[in-house]
Design a protein around this motif. Structure first.
Motif, PDB file in Angstrom:
ATOM      1  N   ASN A  48      26.308 -57.038  43.245  1.00  0.00           N
ATOM      2  CA  ASN A  48      27.478 -57.806  42.822  1.00  0.00           C
ATOM      3  C   ASN A  48      28.800 -57.287  43.362  1.00  0.00           C
ATOM      4  N   TYR A  49      28.799 -56.117  43.972  1.00  0.00           N
ATOM      5  CA  TYR A  49      30.041 -55.581  44.519  1.00  0.00           C
ATOM      6  C   TYR A  49      29.740 -54.681  45.708  1.00  0.00           C
ATOM      7  N   GLN A  50      30.808 -54.359  46.454  1.00  0.00           N
ATOM      8  CA  GLN A  50      30.735 -53.344  47.501  1.00  0.00           C
ATOM      9  C   GLN A  50      31.944 -52.422  47.345  1.00  0.00           C
ATOM     10  N   VAL A  51      31.755 -51.170  47.726  1.00  0.00           N
ATOM     11  CA  VAL A  51      32.803 -50.157  47.583  1.00  0.00           C
ATOM     12  C   VAL A  51      33.454 -49.928  48.941  1.00  0.00           C
ATOM     13  N   LEU A  52      34.766 -50.074  48.984  1.00  0.00           N
ATOM     14  CA  LEU A  52      35.517 -49.914  50.225  1.00  0.00           C
ATOM     15  C   LEU A  52      35.813 -48.443  50.510  1.00  0.00           C
ATOM     16  N   ARG A  53      35.820 -48.091  51.766  1.00  0.00           N
ATOM     17  CA  ARG A  53      36.125 -46.736  52.232  1.00  0.00           C
ATOM     18  C   ARG A  53      35.374 -45.653  51.439  1.00  0.00           C
ATOM     19  N   ILE A  89      30.816 -61.778  45.761  1.00  0.00           N
ATOM     20  CA  ILE A  89      30.772 -60.335  45.580  1.00  0.00           C
ATOM     21  C   ILE A  89      32.205 -59.833  45.528  1.00  0.00           C
ATOM     22  N   ILE A  90      32.509 -58.919  44.619  1.00  0.00           N
ATOM     23  CA  ILE A  90      33.859 -58.380  44.588  1.00  0.00           C
ATOM     24  C   ILE A  90      33.929 -57.077  45.384  1.00  0.00           C
ATOM     25  N   LEU A  91      35.123 -56.765  45.841  1.00  0.00           N
ATOM     26  CA  LEU A  91      35.347 -55.571  46.642  1.00  0.00           C
ATOM     27  C   LEU A  91      36.119 -54.547  45.824  1.00  0.00           C
ATOM     28  N   VAL A  92      35.512 -53.391  45.631  1.00  0.00           N
ATOM     29  CA  VAL A  92      36.100 -52.334  44.812  1.00  0.00           C
ATOM     30  C   VAL A  92      36.857 -51.369  45.715  1.00  0.00           C
ATOM     31  N   GLY A  93      38.155 -51.244  45.469  1.00  0.00           N
ATOM     32  CA  GLY A  93      38.976 -50.304  46.220  1.00  0.00           C
ATOM     33  C   GLY A  93      39.019 -48.949  45.537  1.00  0.00           C
ATOM     34  N   PHE A 124      41.686 -58.868  46.403  1.00  0.00           N
ATOM     35  CA  PHE A 124      41.614 -60.322  46.356  1.00  0.00           C
ATOM     36  C   PHE A 124      40.863 -60.886  47.546  1.00  0.00           C
ATOM     37  N   ARG A 125      40.745 -60.118  48.635  1.00  0.00           N
ATOM     38  CA  ARG A 125      39.981 -60.599  49.778  1.00  0.00           C
ATOM     39  C   ARG A 125      38.528 -60.678  49.373  1.00  0.00           C
ATOM     40  N   MET A 126      37.990 -61.880  49.308  1.00  0.00           N
ATOM     41  CA  MET A 126      36.693 -62.099  48.683  1.00  0.00           C
ATOM     42  C   MET A 126      35.640 -62.533  49.693  1.00  0.00           C
ATOM     43  N   ILE A 127      34.413 -62.233  49.392  1.00  0.00           N
ATOM     44  CA  ILE A 127      33.300 -62.569  50.278  1.00  0.00           C
ATOM     45  C   ILE A 127      32.582 -63.779  49.705  1.00  0.00           C
ATOM     46  N   LYS A 128      32.537 -64.869  50.451  1.00  0.00           N
ATOM     47  CA  LYS A 128      31.859 -66.072  49.976  1.00  0.00           C
ATOM     48  C   LYS A 128      30.378 -66.030  50.318  1.00  0.00           C
ATOM     49  N   LYS A 184      27.899 -62.914  51.357  1.00  0.00           N
ATOM     50  CA  LYS A 184      27.839 -62.191  52.621  1.00  0.00           C
ATOM     51  C   LYS A 184      28.421 -60.803  52.423  1.00  0.00           C
ATOM     52  N   ARG A 185      27.684 -59.815  52.844  1.00  0.00           N
ATOM     53  CA  ARG A 185      28.092 -58.436  52.608  1.00  0.00           C
ATOM     54  C   ARG A 185      28.711 -57.834  53.872  1.00  0.00           C
ATOM     55  N   LEU A 186      29.663 -56.936  53.654  1.00  0.00           N
ATOM     56  CA  LEU A 186      30.291 -56.250  54.771  1.00  0.00           C
ATOM     57  C   LEU A 186      29.347 -55.194  55.331  1.00  0.00           C
ATOM     58  N   THR A 187      29.474 -54.929  56.609  1.00  0.00           N
ATOM     59  CA  THR A 187      28.686 -53.876  57.239  1.00  0.00           C
ATOM     60  C   THR A 187      29.289 -52.516  56.886  1.00  0.00           C
TER      61      THR A 187
END
Length: 276
Positions: free
Chosen positions: A49-54, A87-91, A118-122, A125-128
């Motif tokens: 449900n989410y991805q962690v940035l950096r 999916i939400i992006l956790v900073g 706020f930049r959301m993934i429709k 689709k998950r980021l690499t």
């Protein structure tokens, strides 16, 4: 060995810690902008449900209440019944033992703050890994800072409302234009109590800065005063936008002010840092 060498060299910083300090009970110490945390736990990096940035920065630690909040919000926003689940992006959250960052944040020090982009993934689709390591922000506010753009859609409003409606949340900092948008999108006959938590602040044009209240049983956590009464719409948010419309003229150069005294961390945090 690494921490011992840094301590001897006098260069030990909060960013040097790679693991939390074990504690029988998670213990946020001090204030959001001047403190630390013992017993922090990491947010799992793998979640549908989410991805962690950096993730390489190790800023994904927090109080267990914050971990639960993120999981609950992410699950809600990715619910299969939603027409537009994402999916939400956790900073940034906090470092393993909290404490002040070298740059980028004044708060996020006691494991109770998190940035949700706020930049959301429709379409799930998950980021690499490469994209997560070097993400890019998509602002939802126009360049003049007076209004939101097309990226502030119904899903973004739902994300803001769901986060602010959670009893664990004390404040959410966003650009004044986002606050104005939330005020206008919420019908007068609807529950508007959650809008009180949405606080306009400089920047924050591409993310929500969510701050949880001090959890019960955390006497060393410094509680903030409650936000002003009311929903904060109307004159309050308009006063922020007026500042962007009619910026004050730059004052004449003044004598160089005396440097502000450095913040003194709570004693328990000083001991944690010095102990390495």
């Amino acid at each position: 060995m690494l921490l011992s060498s840094m301590l001897l060299a006098g260069t030990l910083s909060w960013g040097s810690f790679t693991t939390p300090l074990e504690a029988p009970t998670p213990r946020p110490i001090g204030s959001y902008s001047n403190g630390c945390i013992a017993g922090a736990v990491p947010l799992k990096l793998e979640n549908p449900n989410y991805q962690v940035l950096r993730p390489q920065n190790r800023r994904y630690y927090g109080h267990p209440v914050l971990i639960s909040f993120i999981n609950d919000l992410a699950a809600k926003m990715n619910d299969g019944e939603l027409a537009d689940k994402r999916i939400i992006l956790v900073g940034d959250m906090s470092m393993p033992r909290g404490g002040p960052f070298k740059g980028g944040h004044a708060s996020h020090q006691i494991g109770l703050d998190v940035d949700i982009w706020f930049r959301m993934i429709k379409d799930n689709k998950r980021l690499t890994k490469e994209q997560l390591a070097k993400p890019w922000a998509l602002p939802v506010v126009n360049d003049n800072l007076l209004s939101v753009n097309k990226n502030m859609d119904g899903y973004a409003y739902s994300l803001l409302r769901n986060a602010a409606s959670d009893d664990r949340v004390e404040r959410i900092f966003v650009s004044p234009a986002i606050k104005k948008f939330a005020c206008e999108q919420t019908h007068p006959d609807e529950d508007r109590s959650w809008l009180r938590k949405i606080r306009p602040w400089w920047g924050h044009t591409s993310h929500l800065h969510i701050r949880l209240a001090c959890p019960p049983g955390t006497p060393d956590c410094e509680r903030q005063a409650e936000p002003p009464k009311g929903d904060g719409c109307g004159k309050e948010v308009d006063s922020w936008l007026e500042g962007f419309k009619h910026p004050k003229p730059k004052p004449k150069p003044a004598p160089k002010p005396q440097p502000k005294p450095k913040k003194v961390l709570p004693e328990a945090c000083q001991l944690m840092l010095n102990a390495g």
